[in-house]
Design a protein around this motif. Structure first.
Motif, PDB file in Angstrom:
ATOM      1  N   SER D   3       0.836  -1.206   0.000  1.00 43.59           N
ATOM      2  CA  SER D   3       0.000   0.000   0.000  1.00 43.59           C
ATOM      3  C   SER D   3       0.865   1.249   0.000  1.00 43.59           C
ATOM      4  CB  SER D   3      -0.924   0.032   1.218  1.00 43.59           C
ATOM      5  OG  SER D   3      -0.182   0.279   2.383  1.00 43.59           O
ATOM      6  N   ILE D   4       0.315   2.344  -0.522  1.00 40.83           N
ATOM      7  CA  ILE D   4       0.916   3.663  -0.306  1.00 40.83           C
ATOM      8  C   ILE D   4      -0.191   4.577   0.199  1.00 40.83           C
ATOM      9  CG2 ILE D   4       2.710   3.432  -2.104  1.00 40.83           C
ATOM     10  CD1 ILE D   4       0.604   6.036  -3.056  1.00 40.83           C
ATOM     11  N   THR D   5       0.220   5.565   1.021  1.00 37.48           N
ATOM     12  CA  THR D   5      -0.721   6.520   1.595  1.00 37.48           C
ATOM     13  C   THR D   5      -0.223   7.937   1.347  1.00 37.48           C
ATOM     14  OG1 THR D   5      -1.264   4.945   3.336  1.00 37.48           O
ATOM     15  CG2 THR D   5      -1.881   7.244   3.729  1.00 37.48           C
ATOM     16  N   VAL D   6      -1.131   8.817   0.968  1.00 36.86           N
ATOM     17  CA  VAL D   6      -0.812  10.247   0.841  1.00 36.86           C
ATOM     18  C   VAL D   6      -1.762  11.039   1.740  1.00 36.86           C
ATOM     19  CG1 VAL D   6       0.221  10.136  -1.444  1.00 36.86           C
ATOM     20  CG2 VAL D   6      -2.253  10.452  -1.240  1.00 36.86           C
ATOM     21  N   ASP D  35      -6.041  10.956   5.040  1.00 35.27           N
ATOM     22  CA  ASP D  35      -5.073   9.986   4.523  1.00 35.27           C
ATOM     23  C   ASP D  35      -5.773   9.059   3.538  1.00 35.27           C
ATOM     24  OD1 ASP D  35      -3.255  11.041   6.341  1.00 35.27           O
ATOM     25  OD2 ASP D  35      -3.675   9.527   7.852  1.00 35.27           O
ATOM     26  N   ALA D  36      -5.264   8.993   2.308  1.00 33.70           N
ATOM     27  CA  ALA D  36      -5.815   8.071   1.303  1.00 33.70           C
ATOM     28  C   ALA D  36      -4.797   6.970   1.057  1.00 33.70           C
ATOM     29  CB  ALA D  36      -6.116   8.810   0.005  1.00 33.70           C
ATOM     30  N   THR D  37      -5.221   5.731   1.315  1.00 36.76           N
ATOM     31  CA  THR D  37      -4.349   4.555   1.182  1.00 36.76           C
ATOM     32  C   THR D  37      -4.805   3.724  -0.015  1.00 36.76           C
ATOM     33  OG1 THR D  37      -3.976   4.488   3.564  1.00 36.76           O
ATOM     34  CG2 THR D  37      -3.564   2.450   2.345  1.00 36.76           C
ATOM     35  N   PHE D  38      -3.865   3.407  -0.911  1.00 32.53           N
ATOM     36  CA  PHE D  38      -4.139   2.610  -2.108  1.00 32.53           C
ATOM     37  C   PHE D  38      -3.413   1.271  -1.971  1.00 32.53           C
ATOM     38  CE2 PHE D  38      -4.303   7.080  -3.128  1.00 32.53           C
ATOM     39  CZ  PHE D  38      -5.469   7.211  -3.876  1.00 32.53           C
TER      40      PHE D  38
END
Lengths: 132, 132, 132, 132, 132, 132
Positions: D3-6, D35-38
């Motif tokens: 995952s990545i989070t911005v 926080d948006a986690t993909f």
């Protein structure tokens, strides 16, 4: 899946039994910053997971039973290592009892699960996750 | 499910290949604040997930192989974009090897899984999660 | 004016004397996340305030004298309330002694001052600031 | 799983309907740190989860539709309690639409899921998690 | 010089007057995480700066006068831009009044100064510092 | 005294000269989370310290001159150890130049001082403070 989390803290003394704990076998203490996360699949009629005021209040009551105490002298923990992860479960289970008793509101009976995280410092924390 | 997390950090240089990376194709660097989370279903005989001292020590050793280096010159990363998410897996896999070799204690063989999170700034981080 | 700060922590037990402390008169404990800030007017020949490795190492040694202990049983604190602000001074003064003895390097004798901050929770912290 | 989070934020006004909300029934406001986690199972050809620049940019666009507004006057929220958890879903669903439309790049179509977390203060936050 | 800091928060709506504020001229809102720092030269008879319970309680009362409100409709702020820095002063001055009235205890009359910091997001905050 | 602070970050590569730096003599890198604090005695006609949009924008421009670069190859830093504290001064001085040139608005000419803090990890940071 939705969740809400509320944060509070306790300041306790305790010691550990077992060589693996090294100097933590001595009586010492900890501030645990406690995050309680409540999960549910769909929101309730008010468009929330659980009333955040009730959630904070019940967490404060559960923590009040532990706060400003020497856990080595608490009957509930006799013969038990009160590690951060073990305390996370104690708090989660006590919160679960309150959910089941209706203390978090009737709507809270629709909660799917609960996670409790205890931060013992800026470089270490522990969690316990369970269903409801 | 229980977990404990320990935090440490590395400071490295690297560059990326591919137009998608824009100015990050130039040689630059990063501090990665690294969180290693260890999970297990039940606590061990000491009432813990894993010895936090061993966990911190093994994480420090794994990070010591990367710290204060230019990753572009490390043979292990030849031809590979050392993105934050890719490095999270490298660190997780190296920790998993140490769990399997017994370096985190015999009890650690009972661990269920592992997550490594790398914070590259106050506004971006990446994780890799795996079973053990 | 320049400064650098390094962070570490201790986990201690203690109790307070005086009605003002309420339930904190009972034996309890705390994690103190400790920030030590070193200040100087101009940088040294290496273009730094103080060697961050020496600063971290000396802070760790000072904290090692307090860590994993019941402060109520430490002779140095007999009859003294070990409040967060009082402990900030103890740590600052012990670091100052080490600066003056040369333990932070010869260049550290050019330091102008020192501040120590102890975070006792996510909602409370205390500092002591002094000259060198 | 990777995952990545911005992270980004919005500052909005709103009020709630329902006795459970107490004083929050009055017009008030909040900063939501978002926080948006993909998530995805395997990395793409560039060795990443998703282009972090595109992810940040699309999150900023979604948040721009909400930022510096009184949500009580937004047609999209007529008759709806804009609780933190409900807004987490709105933002997650709008990001999902952008993933499906290709706005996060062709590779982003391989994403497995998305979590959006809104921090409303230092002691409370909420999340919504969905598949893609 | 010693200090202690306590943290709390408010959630308010407001708008700004003046082109410099751009979209913040619209009615919007903010969570302000509020840190109140109390300073004194020497500790009191209990070895503290001020009773942390009284400090937290008085801060909560001062914030209670602002919390869950639309500041545009508060008579105290008529014709005034309630910027983060301006609100920091309002809160500091109201706390100073309470120190002078004895609400933080008789010992608190020995305080030297006060700083109030309002965090409006993870990337912006403002302070006001004054003597007592 | 009032202040406002805005936060941004850079990701750079560099190396140090001098035995005191140990393994940091190798080419490595850092994320610096940068806080720029602007101080003034009285607020301006808009009731603010400085326009936060202009402050953020000018900080971003100053950081853009350093971001995603190997500082060892920048002519401005030839023969200079780009320590965290030294970089704090570079950024503070470049912001001061912009204040003096009017880039932060005419009102910003009334600023009294400036502090720049660079966080190099969760356990170390450095600051430079100057008048304007």
């Amino acid at each position: 899946m939705y969740s809400i989390t509320v944060r509070d803290h306790i300041m306790i003394a305790h010691s550990f039994h077992g060589e693996v704990f090294g100097p933590a076998q001595r009586l010492h203490g900890a501030t645990f910053v406690v995050d309680a996360t409540f999960r549910r699949v769909e929101l309730d009629a008010d468009n929330i997971v659980v009333d955040i005021g009730l959630a904070s209040g019940q967490l404060a009551e559960v923590l009040g039973e532990l706060n400003y105490r020497n856990l080595d002298e608490e009957p509930a923990f006799a013969g038990v290592n009160t590690s951060t992860e073990a305390l996370a479960r104690v708090i989660a289970d006590r919160l679960a009892d309150r959910v089941h008793s209706g203390a978090l509101g009737e709507g809270a009976r629709g909660l799917a699960g609960l996670t409790v995280t205890l931060h013992e410092s800026h470089i270490a924390w522990a969690s316990y996750e369970r269903t409801l």
